[in-house]
Design a protein around this motif. Structure first.
Motif, PDB file in Angstrom:
ATOM      1  N   ARG A 454      -1.900  14.047   8.411  1.00  0.00           N
ATOM      2  CA  ARG A 454      -2.462  14.710   7.236  1.00  0.00           C
ATOM      3  C   ARG A 454      -3.230  13.703   6.385  1.00  0.00           C
ATOM      4  NH1 ARG A 454       2.304  17.559   4.172  1.00  0.00           N
ATOM      5  NH2 ARG A 454       3.358  15.619   4.772  1.00  0.00           N
ATOM      6  N   ARG A 455      -4.431  14.109   5.973  1.00  0.00           N
ATOM      7  CA  ARG A 455      -5.235  13.261   5.086  1.00  0.00           C
ATOM      8  C   ARG A 455      -4.761  13.409   3.642  1.00  0.00           C
ATOM      9  NH1 ARG A 455     -10.515  11.670   6.456  1.00  0.00           N
ATOM     10  NH2 ARG A 455     -11.280  12.341   8.493  1.00  0.00           N
ATOM     11  N   LEU A 456      -4.837  12.342   2.898  1.00  0.00           N
ATOM     12  CA  LEU A 456      -4.566  12.434   1.461  1.00  0.00           C
ATOM     13  C   LEU A 456      -5.658  13.260   0.784  1.00  0.00           C
ATOM     14  CD1 LEU A 456      -3.443   8.793   0.592  1.00  0.00           C
ATOM     15  CD2 LEU A 456      -2.008  10.824   0.639  1.00  0.00           C
ATOM     16  N   CYS A 457      -5.282  14.023  -0.201  1.00  0.00           N
ATOM     17  CA  CYS A 457      -6.240  14.811  -0.978  1.00  0.00           C
ATOM     18  C   CYS A 457      -7.155  13.863  -1.759  1.00  0.00           C
ATOM     19  CB  CYS A 457      -5.486  15.736  -1.933  1.00  0.00           C
ATOM     20  SG  CYS A 457      -6.567  16.652  -3.051  1.00  0.00           S
ATOM     21  N   ASP A 458      -8.459  14.076  -1.642  1.00  0.00           N
ATOM     22  CA  ASP A 458      -9.425  13.202  -2.323  1.00  0.00           C
ATOM     23  C   ASP A 458      -9.279  13.252  -3.838  1.00  0.00           C
ATOM     24  OD1 ASP A 458     -10.477  12.523   0.116  1.00  0.00           O
ATOM     25  OD2 ASP A 458     -12.043  14.056   0.064  1.00  0.00           O
ATOM     26  N   ASN A 459      -8.814  14.380  -4.357  1.00  0.00           N
ATOM     27  CA  ASN A 459      -8.801  14.563  -5.808  1.00  0.00           C
ATOM     28  C   ASN A 459      -7.592  13.940  -6.493  1.00  0.00           C
ATOM     29  OD1 ASN A 459     -11.202  16.338  -6.295  1.00  0.00           O
ATOM     30  ND2 ASN A 459     -10.135  17.574  -4.786  1.00  0.00           N
ATOM     31  N   CYS A 460      -6.469  13.821  -5.779  1.00  0.00           N
ATOM     32  CA  CYS A 460      -5.265  13.350  -6.473  1.00  0.00           C
ATOM     33  C   CYS A 460      -4.653  12.099  -5.834  1.00  0.00           C
ATOM     34  CB  CYS A 460      -4.215  14.462  -6.541  1.00  0.00           C
ATOM     35  SG  CYS A 460      -3.600  15.037  -4.943  1.00  0.00           S
ATOM     36  N   ALA A 461      -5.337  11.486  -4.864  1.00  0.00           N
ATOM     37  CA  ALA A 461      -4.813  10.261  -4.252  1.00  0.00           C
ATOM     38  C   ALA A 461      -4.871   9.121  -5.268  1.00  0.00           C
ATOM     39  CB  ALA A 461      -5.616   9.915  -3.008  1.00  0.00           C
ATOM     40  N   HIS A 462      -3.829   8.318  -5.287  1.00  0.00           N
ATOM     41  CA  HIS A 462      -3.789   7.173  -6.198  1.00  0.00           C
ATOM     42  C   HIS A 462      -3.000   6.039  -5.547  1.00  0.00           C
ATOM     43  CE1 HIS A 462       0.069   9.097  -6.825  1.00  0.00           C
ATOM     44  NE2 HIS A 462       0.508   8.024  -7.458  1.00  0.00           N
ATOM     45  N   SER A 463      -3.247   4.817  -6.002  1.00  0.00           N
ATOM     46  CA  SER A 463      -2.598   3.647  -5.426  1.00  0.00           C
ATOM     47  C   SER A 463      -1.133   3.589  -5.837  1.00  0.00           C
ATOM     48  CB  SER A 463      -3.307   2.367  -5.888  1.00  0.00           C
ATOM     49  OG  SER A 463      -4.637   2.350  -5.426  1.00  0.00           O
ATOM     50  N   VAL A 464      -0.276   3.162  -4.897  1.00  0.00           N
ATOM     51  CA  VAL A 464       1.156   3.028  -5.170  1.00  0.00           C
ATOM     52  C   VAL A 464       1.688   1.781  -4.484  1.00  0.00           C
ATOM     53  CG1 VAL A 464       1.592   5.511  -5.421  1.00  0.00           C
ATOM     54  CG2 VAL A 464       1.751   4.459  -3.167  1.00  0.00           C
ATOM     55  N   GLU A 465       2.806   1.312  -4.982  1.00  0.00           N
ATOM     56  CA  GLU A 465       3.523   0.228  -4.316  1.00  0.00           C
ATOM     57  C   GLU A 465       4.511   0.843  -3.334  1.00  0.00           C
ATOM     58  OE1 GLU A 465       3.137  -3.042  -4.569  1.00  0.00           O
ATOM     59  OE2 GLU A 465       1.459  -2.771  -5.983  1.00  0.00           O
ATOM     60  N   PRO A 466       4.581   0.333  -2.101  1.00  0.00           N
ATOM     61  CA  PRO A 466       5.529   0.913  -1.138  1.00  0.00           C
ATOM     62  C   PRO A 466       6.972   0.714  -1.577  1.00  0.00           C
ATOM     63  CG  PRO A 466       4.549  -1.104  -0.279  1.00  0.00           C
ATOM     64  CD  PRO A 466       3.811  -0.779  -1.531  1.00  0.00           C
ATOM     65  N   GLY A 467       7.837   1.711  -1.262  1.00  0.00           N
ATOM     66  CA  GLY A 467       9.252   1.616  -1.607  1.00  0.00           C
ATOM     67  C   GLY A 467      10.016   0.723  -0.645  1.00  0.00           C
ATOM     68  N   VAL A 468      11.317   0.604  -0.893  1.00  0.00           N
ATOM     69  CA  VAL A 468      12.154  -0.293  -0.093  1.00  0.00           C
ATOM     70  C   VAL A 468      12.160   0.125   1.374  1.00  0.00           C
ATOM     71  CG1 VAL A 468      14.494  -1.168   0.248  1.00  0.00           C
ATOM     72  CG2 VAL A 468      13.613  -0.838  -2.078  1.00  0.00           C
ATOM     73  N   HIS A 469      12.353   1.423   1.637  1.00  0.00           N
ATOM     74  CA  HIS A 469      12.394   1.902   3.014  1.00  0.00           C
ATOM     75  C   HIS A 469      11.038   1.762   3.688  1.00  0.00           C
ATOM     76  CE1 HIS A 469      16.459   3.373   2.604  1.00  0.00           C
ATOM     77  NE2 HIS A 469      16.128   4.085   1.533  1.00  0.00           N
ATOM     78  N   GLN A 470       9.976   2.004   2.932  1.00  0.00           N
ATOM     79  CA  GLN A 470       8.637   1.853   3.491  1.00  0.00           C
ATOM     80  C   GLN A 470       8.351   0.402   3.857  1.00  0.00           C
ATOM     81  OE1 GLN A 470       6.375   3.540   0.261  1.00  0.00           O
ATOM     82  NE2 GLN A 470       6.327   5.580   1.190  1.00  0.00           N
ATOM     83  N   VAL A 471       8.757  -0.511   2.987  1.00  0.00           N
ATOM     84  CA  VAL A 471       8.546  -1.945   3.265  1.00  0.00           C
ATOM     85  C   VAL A 471       9.320  -2.359   4.508  1.00  0.00           C
ATOM     86  CG1 VAL A 471       8.988  -4.289   2.424  1.00  0.00           C
ATOM     87  CG2 VAL A 471       8.015  -2.561   0.885  1.00  0.00           C
ATOM     88  N   ALA A 472      10.542  -1.857   4.654  1.00  0.00           N
ATOM     89  CA  ALA A 472      11.350  -2.189   5.839  1.00  0.00           C
ATOM     90  C   ALA A 472      10.652  -1.723   7.114  1.00  0.00           C
ATOM     91  CB  ALA A 472      12.728  -1.551   5.719  1.00  0.00           C
ATOM     92  N   TRP A 473      10.040  -0.529   7.057  1.00  0.00           N
ATOM     93  CA  TRP A 473       9.334  -0.033   8.240  1.00  0.00           C
ATOM     94  C   TRP A 473       8.042  -0.809   8.474  1.00  0.00           C
ATOM     95  CZ3 TRP A 473       4.633   2.287   9.393  1.00  0.00           C
ATOM     96  CH2 TRP A 473       4.557   2.905  10.643  1.00  0.00           C
ATOM     97  N   LEU A 474       7.305  -1.066   7.398  1.00  0.00           N
ATOM     98  CA  LEU A 474       6.032  -1.783   7.521  1.00  0.00           C
ATOM     99  C   LEU A 474       6.217  -3.199   8.046  1.00  0.00           C
ATOM    100  CD1 LEU A 474       4.359  -0.654   4.170  1.00  0.00           C
ATOM    101  CD2 LEU A 474       3.530  -0.093   6.460  1.00  0.00           C
ATOM    102  N   SER A 475       7.361  -3.797   7.730  1.00  0.00           N
ATOM    103  CA  SER A 475       7.598  -5.198   8.131  1.00  0.00           C
ATOM    104  C   SER A 475       7.698  -5.348   9.646  1.00  0.00           C
ATOM    105  CB  SER A 475       8.869  -5.728   7.459  1.00  0.00           C
ATOM    106  OG  SER A 475       9.997  -4.964   7.852  1.00  0.00           O
ATOM    107  N   ARG A 476       7.854  -4.246  10.379  1.00  0.00           N
ATOM    108  CA  ARG A 476       7.834  -4.343  11.840  1.00  0.00           C
ATOM    109  C   ARG A 476       6.445  -4.721  12.352  1.00  0.00           C
ATOM    110  NH1 ARG A 476      10.594   1.309  13.908  1.00  0.00           N
ATOM    111  NH2 ARG A 476      12.477   1.315  12.627  1.00  0.00           N
ATOM    112  N   TYR A 477       5.418  -4.345  11.582  1.00  0.00           N
ATOM    113  CA  TYR A 477       4.047  -4.494  12.069  1.00  0.00           C
ATOM    114  C   TYR A 477       3.198  -5.427  11.207  1.00  0.00           C
ATOM    115  CZ  TYR A 477       5.748  -0.202  14.210  1.00  0.00           C
ATOM    116  OH  TYR A 477       6.515   0.727  14.884  1.00  0.00           O
ATOM    117  N   LEU A 478       3.587  -5.616   9.941  1.00  0.00           N
ATOM    118  CA  LEU A 478       2.801  -6.451   9.035  1.00  0.00           C
ATOM    119  C   LEU A 478       3.670  -7.537   8.434  1.00  0.00           C
ATOM    120  CD1 LEU A 478       0.947  -3.595   7.056  1.00  0.00           C
ATOM    121  CD2 LEU A 478       0.062  -4.876   9.008  1.00  0.00           C
ATOM    122  N   SER A 479       3.039  -8.645   8.100  1.00  0.00           N
ATOM    123  CA  SER A 479       3.771  -9.724   7.426  1.00  0.00           C
ATOM    124  C   SER A 479       3.974  -9.363   5.964  1.00  0.00           C
ATOM    125  CB  SER A 479       2.983 -11.035   7.531  1.00  0.00           C
ATOM    126  OG  SER A 479       1.769 -10.935   6.796  1.00  0.00           O
TER     127      SER A 479
END
Length: 598
Positions: A454-479
């Motif tokens: 699903r694409r983010l809505c162009d009208n209401c998308a905004h920048s966010v800091e990833p949460g703890v669980h998101q960071v744990a998942w992202l750390s598998r692929y990114l430093s």
């Protein structure tokens, strides 16, 4: 209470006073306005005399009214509905809010005194004006004035008719010459609502005392509840008649289809009924005729995938598989491939269950297991009809797979699909079906695995800091440095995306081309070696990494990538799992021996 009088503002004089336009530009715009009948402000913007932002800012200041961004407003449908849709479109106006002072109304042209007086009369309360962009206002009207109220009203009218004991339900539904019958209007409104929100399916589900109509939009269901149990019976009966099903048979599932024109577009509608406790559940799949004419670029396929996939399908012989879970767009991709190859000098035969889109010049065969017309049977017959290309809707069993593989080895181009998680696991799925490794290695040219994000809505998308669980998942692929330096995004939810934060979908693809080393590993059924060879390919980018790129680019959210990519293992993890399976198979005893037999 009488509405607050509005002062007359001449837009042209106001813009001249602010030196935003010249007298010559105003004369040109007035002449164009007289000939076309359009609003002066729109004419000035279209001819480039003034920017939309400058015009709105000047007008809002002069009238001492606020400027509103409709894309970020959460509107209450009940409040919006105070103004009928026809009047909202006529006056380019929308009721935004109700409070003790009356209504706040957004208008594209707040200088229109006639519209102001008419709105005050229609609403019956004092109104205050706000300025809104015309394009955004019309877009919001399209989205907010969905057919939900009309559907409920028609359902109530139908329920009142059905409450009369003398009404023959089947006669009512079979009355072809009565376009004003509430059941027909209800179906029309239901389809118009579904098309307006780009729904892929309509679910009609009767309950004890109500009817649920649910629309699947971007893969997720949106529900509307209609009171009254009799409405569902009339609706199902009419839909059965539209596609020639047996209206008297309510104990068995039935399948049918019909075509319908909605908003100047033709749709094929696939109908499936199923008996449930409170009646019959119906699912309507909406198939847009124009969807069968999409190119790979229209599907969002990356250029590097197109550059490698196109030569694969243009070969004279071989097998190309498109894989992914249900609803991942496999059939749409295959139709795009057929459209690319559909020329007068090419004979194409398809075996499908069901035939979703009808294509010119292509011989499409509908699977019918009741009479023995299976994928395998159609495929055997198709090979005697001198085809250049054969499409098998799905390889469901060993027989179909082996016939398809042998056809690919004997000079035919074969396309098909499989339900697998990714490209590499497709080989193990074919082996699990009982297909010989040497057949797969000899015939298989490439595997395209795909998902839909699903694409983010162009009208209401905004920048966010990833949460703890998101960071744990992202750390598998990114430093950690990469995660910290990346701007991720989420959707807040707005009117345009029905408060979901997402609008539309995009395809994610991985393409595995079978080279000699990979073919040798398949021939030996060495899945561990296969995993390692794929891991070393420089042009093979796994699904997870491609999806993650959409998240880092702000096209979608990390949560959406995590959801859609669940179940996919990293190559190292998958290799260890394969090793465990092979070791367990080597040490296991044959059936009927040892302690198990005792």
């Amino acid at each position: 209470m009488a509405p607050e009088p509005r002062k007359r503002v001449r837009l042209g004089d106001l813009l001249l006073e602010k030196k935003l336009i010249s007298e010559q530009q105003l004369k040109e715009a007035l002449a164009e306005q007289r000939s076309s009948g359009r609003k002066l402000g729109r004419v000035l913007i279209d001819i480039g005399a003034v920017s939309e932002a400058d015009l709105h800012g000047t007008l809002a200041t002069a009238l001492n009214i606020p400027y509103v961004d409709l894309s970020h407003m959460a509107l209450d449908p009940k409040i919006v509905g105070k103004l009928p849709e026809t009047q909202a479109r006529r006056h380019r106006a929308l009721v935004l809010k109700e409070d003790a002072r009356g209504y706040l109304v957004g208008m594209a042209d707040p200088t229109d005194l006639f519209a102001f007086d008419e709105l005050a009369r229609l609403l019956g309360k004092p109104i205050r004006l706000a300025l809104a962009k015309e394009a955004a206002l019309l877009r919001t009207i399209d989205l907010v004035y969905r057919r939900t109220e009309e559907i409920v009203s028609l359902a109530e009218e139908l329920d009142e008719e059905l409450s009369d004991a003398d009404v023959d339900l089947q006669a009512l539904a079979a009355e072809e010459g009565s376009p004003d019958a509430p059941v027909i209007k209800l179906i029309q409104s239901m389809f118009q609502d579904a098309v307006r929100v780009a729904a892929s399916d309509i679910h009609i589900e009767p309950d004890d005392r109500c009817l649920r109509i649910r629309l699947r939009v971007d893969g997720f269901l949106q529900e509307q509840v209609i009171e009254g149990s009799r409405v569902g019976q009339a609706l199902v009966t009419r839909l059965k008649l539209m596609c020639g099903l047996d209206i008297a048979e309510k104990r068995k599932p039935q399948d049918g289809r019909f075509s319908i024109k909605v908003d100047e577009k033709w749709f094929d509608v696939r109908v499936s009924t199923m008996p449930i406790y409170h009646g019959e559940s119906v699912v309507l799949r909406l198939l847009d005729h124009s969807a069968s004419q999409k190119s790979f670029t229209d599907l969002g396929m990356p250029d590097d995938i197109i550059a490698r996939f196109t030569p694969l399908i243009e070969r004279g012989a071989g097998l190309v598989l498109v894989t992914g879970p249900t609803g991942s767009g496999k059939t749409t991709t295959l139709y795009a491939a057929l459209q690319h190859l559909n020329t007068p000098d090419t004979k194409i035969i398809t075996a499908e269950d069901p035939v979703e889109y009808r294509l010119e010049r292509i011989n499409q065969v509908q699977v019918n297991p009741k009479i023995g017309l299976t994928f395998a049977a159609i495929l055997r017959t198709a090979l005697r009809h001198d085809p250049d290309i054969v499409l098998v809707g799905e390889m469901r069993d060993q027989e179909t797979a082996e016939i398809g593989l042998r056809a690919a080895m004997t000079g035919h181009m074969v396309f098909s699909t499989l339900h697998t998680q990714d490209a590499v696991s497709t080989v193990s799925r074919l082996l699990d079906m009982g297909t010989q490794g040497y057949l797969i290695a000899s015939a298989l040219d490439g595997i395209l695995a795909q998902r839909l994000l699903r694409r983010l809505c162009d009208n209401c998308a905004h920048s966010v800091e990833p949460g703890v669980h998101q960071v744990a998942w992202l750390s598998r692929y990114l430093s950690a440095e990469q995660i910290a330096a990346t701007k991720f995004a989420e959707g807040m939810g707005c009117t345009y995306c029905n408060m979901t934060g997402y609008r539309g979908r995009i395809g994610v693809y991985e393409l595995l081309e079978i080279d000699s080393d990979i073919a040798d590993a398949i021939r030996r059924t060495d899945l561990t070696a296969l995993d390692r060879l794929v891991g070393r390919l420089t042009n093979f980018i796994p699904l997870v990494q491609r999806a993650l790129k959409f998240a880092t680019d702000g096209v979608t959210s990390v949560d959406e990538v995590m959801r859609s990519m669940s179940g996919l293992e990293e190559p190292e993890r998958r290799s260890s799992l394969v090793d465990d399976v092979l070791r367990s198979e080597a040490t296991s005893e044959p059936p009927g021996s040892g302690a198990a037999a005792a």
